[in-house]
Design a protein around this motif. Structure first.
Motif, mmCIF file in Angstrom:
data_model
loop_
_atom_site.group_PDB
_atom_site.id
_atom_site.type_symbol
_atom_site.label_atom_id
_atom_site.label_comp_id
_atom_site.label_asym_id
_atom_site.label_seq_id
_atom_site.Cartn_x
_atom_site.Cartn_y
_atom_site.Cartn_z
ATOM 1 N N UNK A 1 3.409 -13.573 -13.740
ATOM 2 C CA UNK A 1 2.613 -13.124 -14.904
ATOM 3 C C UNK A 1 3.315 -12.102 -15.778
ATOM 4 N N UNK A 2 4.214 -11.298 -15.224
ATOM 5 C CA UNK A 2 4.927 -10.317 -16.040
ATOM 6 C C UNK A 2 5.799 -10.987 -17.090
ATOM 7 N N UNK B 1 1.250 -6.379 -19.518
ATOM 8 C CA UNK B 1 0.806 -6.316 -18.127
ATOM 9 C C UNK B 1 1.597 -5.238 -17.387
ATOM 10 N N UNK B 2 0.873 -4.298 -16.755
ATOM 11 C CA UNK B 2 1.545 -3.230 -16.030
ATOM 12 C C UNK B 2 1.529 -3.387 -14.538
ATOM 13 N N UNK B 3 0.545 -4.154 -14.002
ATOM 14 C CA UNK B 3 0.400 -4.269 -12.553
ATOM 15 C C UNK B 3 -0.218 -5.614 -12.209
ATOM 16 N N UNK B 4 0.199 -6.179 -11.083
ATOM 17 C CA UNK B 4 -0.393 -7.397 -10.527
ATOM 18 C C UNK B 4 -0.655 -7.154 -9.052
ATOM 19 N N UNK C 1 5.271 -3.365 -13.362
ATOM 20 C CA UNK C 1 6.394 -3.363 -14.288
ATOM 21 C C UNK C 1 7.101 -2.024 -14.114
ATOM 22 N N UNK C 2 8.392 -2.059 -13.849
ATOM 23 C CA UNK C 2 9.119 -0.844 -13.475
ATOM 24 C C UNK C 2 8.974 0.244 -14.532
ATOM 25 N N UNK D 1 -4.044 -4.952 -15.883
ATOM 26 C CA UNK D 1 -3.845 -5.212 -14.455
ATOM 27 C C UNK D 1 -4.451 -6.565 -14.123
ATOM 28 N N UNK D 2 -3.703 -7.400 -13.420
ATOM 29 C CA UNK D 2 -4.151 -8.741 -13.047
ATOM 30 C C UNK D 2 -4.258 -8.859 -11.536
#
Length: 502
Positions: A267-268, A274-277, A337-338, A376-377
């Motif tokens: 997803x990134x 998007x910052x987090x999954x 995402x780093x 966030x997903x």
């Protein structure tokens, strides 16, 4: 102490839960003593023919009469869990398939289809399985089929960070060595094309972890040491040493599905905001009453429907958003995402297992990334199998630690982002009611299958998120005591850091 997510501080009774009041009110209802866990893959046709049935990683196949808990996949894609009572002479795959079909008939087939909406059009890369493929209880799960084209962009370069502490084995803990090795083996078997595994050896007292890496994983697993104890500190050490666009985190007591990292990071590639999954966490074993009771209370899973949390469009069904971070996912299965994670300062070192705060490090990171404006997903396609703790003492520690981690992370958020205080205070009355509800004693209840529509009566321990299984009063008290302690623990941890103590 090893860093499985369910190891927390607290108190309990090793021989079972006994209340002080006597009678049924003061005594927990004990769940079944053992349930076999399996992985069932079905065809996505109308009849849902069974393609394979395999044990959960490292577990035994179903034999004889007994309860069997199954992850149900449709052509490789996780869609539900069911519980079936298999009697002598019955085929486990048939019993579990019937249970799945009964749940579908009751709650509808559409949302359990592999064609369910996916925000990013990412499905596992699979190979077709012939209709004649036999059902097996020992062969590996079938290869997956491609339902949609792969994402148009390449998968991001990823570092997988695993924090561990003395789980590589020493006197009296040979089983821990097996767990860490199984975790690392499963990570090295990922189908993601571009990743590295980074093991963070946290405050080691022996050389066992380094020796394991050098003897078995040299050149395949990178090893770094973080001398200060604490899970958040260890994760920050991993963040500092990571390369690539995405940093994924899992625990040293899980087994990752081969497609886990691809599903977690794809997803990134298609959503720059998007910052987090986060992903799905299921039990690898249900062999003790404590493990079964934990899973019956919801375990770590968040259901089988993808969900996108967008701070620009707060979810209408979560009025406490973003402060109910426990609904977003868990630290055993998360990726950031780093750049987004580093921009918010990583994890708060005064939170997490191994500190007086007892936990909350993952929840803190989720909320910080969301409040910085990133999405966030949650995706159930990213699956890991978790080894729940086995004893009643562990379950008591866990209940206390959950409560402490919840209020510790909230304290951390308000200390580090005081601008959020007005929003927090506005939601506080409803938040307190929510806290009472999620820690409430339940004398009885209905267990059910897990799916988009919640529980199916009598179907499965762990109607994830429904919390309908009986929950002992003593565990409710421990959770609430933990909540009262959490802010104190967090402030203690901050003082230790400022004073240079570990």
């Amino acid at each position: 102490m090893a860093y499985g997510r369910s190891e927390r501080g607290g108190r309990g009774e090793r021989d079972g839960w006994k209340g002080r009041g006597g009678g049924s009110e003061g005594r927990a209802q004990r769940p079944p003593t053992s349930i076999t866990v399996v992985d069932l893959d079905l065809d996505d046709g109308e009849d849902h023919k069974a393609l394979s049935l395999v044990p959960a990683p490292g577990g035994p196949p179903p034999e004889g009469e007994g309860d069997v808990y199954a992850l149900v996949r449709l052509r490789g894609r996780p869609v539900a869990t069911v519980l079936g009572r298999v009697r002598d002479g019955e085929a486990p795959a048939e019993v579990l398939t019937a249970a799945f079909l009964a749940r579908q008939d009751r709650y509808g087939r559409t949302r359990m289809s592999p064609a369910r909406p996916e925000p990013y059009g990412v499905l596992p890369a699979e190979q077709p399985v012939p209709d004649s493929a036999p059902v097996s209880v020992s062969a590996p799960a079938p290869a997956r089929t491609t339902a949609t084209p792969p994402p148009p962009l390449p998968l991001p370069r990823t570092t997988v960070v695993v924090a561990t502490r003395e789980r590589a084995g020493h006197a009296g803990h040979a089983g821990h060595a097996g767990q860490l090795a199984r975790a690392l083996d499963s990570l090295l078997a990922q189908d993601h094309p571009d990743f590295r595994v980074l093991l963070v050896d946290n405050a080691p007292v022996t050389t066992a972890t380094r020796d394991l890496v050098e003897s078995r994983y040299a050149g395949r697993v990178d090893h770094v040491t973080e001398p200060r104890p604490g899970l958040a500190v260890a994760h920050n050490r991993g963040v500092a040493a990571a390369d690539g666009d995405v940093i994924a985190f899992t625990d040293d007591d899980v087994v990752a599905d081969p497609h886990w990292l691809t599903a977690l990071t794809a997803p990134f590639a298609t959503d720059p905001g998007l910052g987090c999954v986060t992903g799905l966490i299921l039990p690898a074993r249900l062999t003790t009453p404590a493990q079964i009771l934990l899973e019956s209370h919801g375990g770590f899973a968040k259901g089988f429907e993808p969900r996108l949390y967008d701070p620009a469009r707060p979810p209408a069904d979560e009025p406490l958003f973003p402060f109910t971070a426990g609904s977003f996912g868990s630290g055993a299965n998360m990726a950031f995402r780093a750049g987004a994670l580093r921009a918010v300062g990583g994890f708060d070192p005064a939170t997490g297992t191994g500190t007086p705060a007892r936990g909350g490090d993952d929840l803190y990171a989720f909320v910080r990334v969301l409040t910085a404006g990133h999405r966030l997903l949650y995706t159930p396609d990213a699956l890991v199998w978790h080894h729940h703790r086995e004893t009643w003492q562990d379950l008591g520690d866990q209940a206390y630690g959950y409560g402490a981690g919840l209020t510790a992370y909230l304290t951390a958020i308000l200390v580090r982002r005081p601008a959020l205080l007005p929003a927090f205070l506005a939601k506080l009355p409803r938040g307190l009611a929510h806290a009472r509800a999620i820690t409430a004693h339940r004398a009885d209840g209905v267990t059910g299958a897990t799916g988009a529509h919640g529980a199916v009566p009598g179907a499965v321990p762990g109607a994830h998120g429904a919390h309908t299984h009986p929950w002992p009063r003593v565990l409710s008290r421990l959770e609430r005591r933990g909540m009262l302690y959490g802010p104190i623990g967090y402030l203690k941890a901050r003082r230790r850091i400022r004073g240079g103590r570990t």
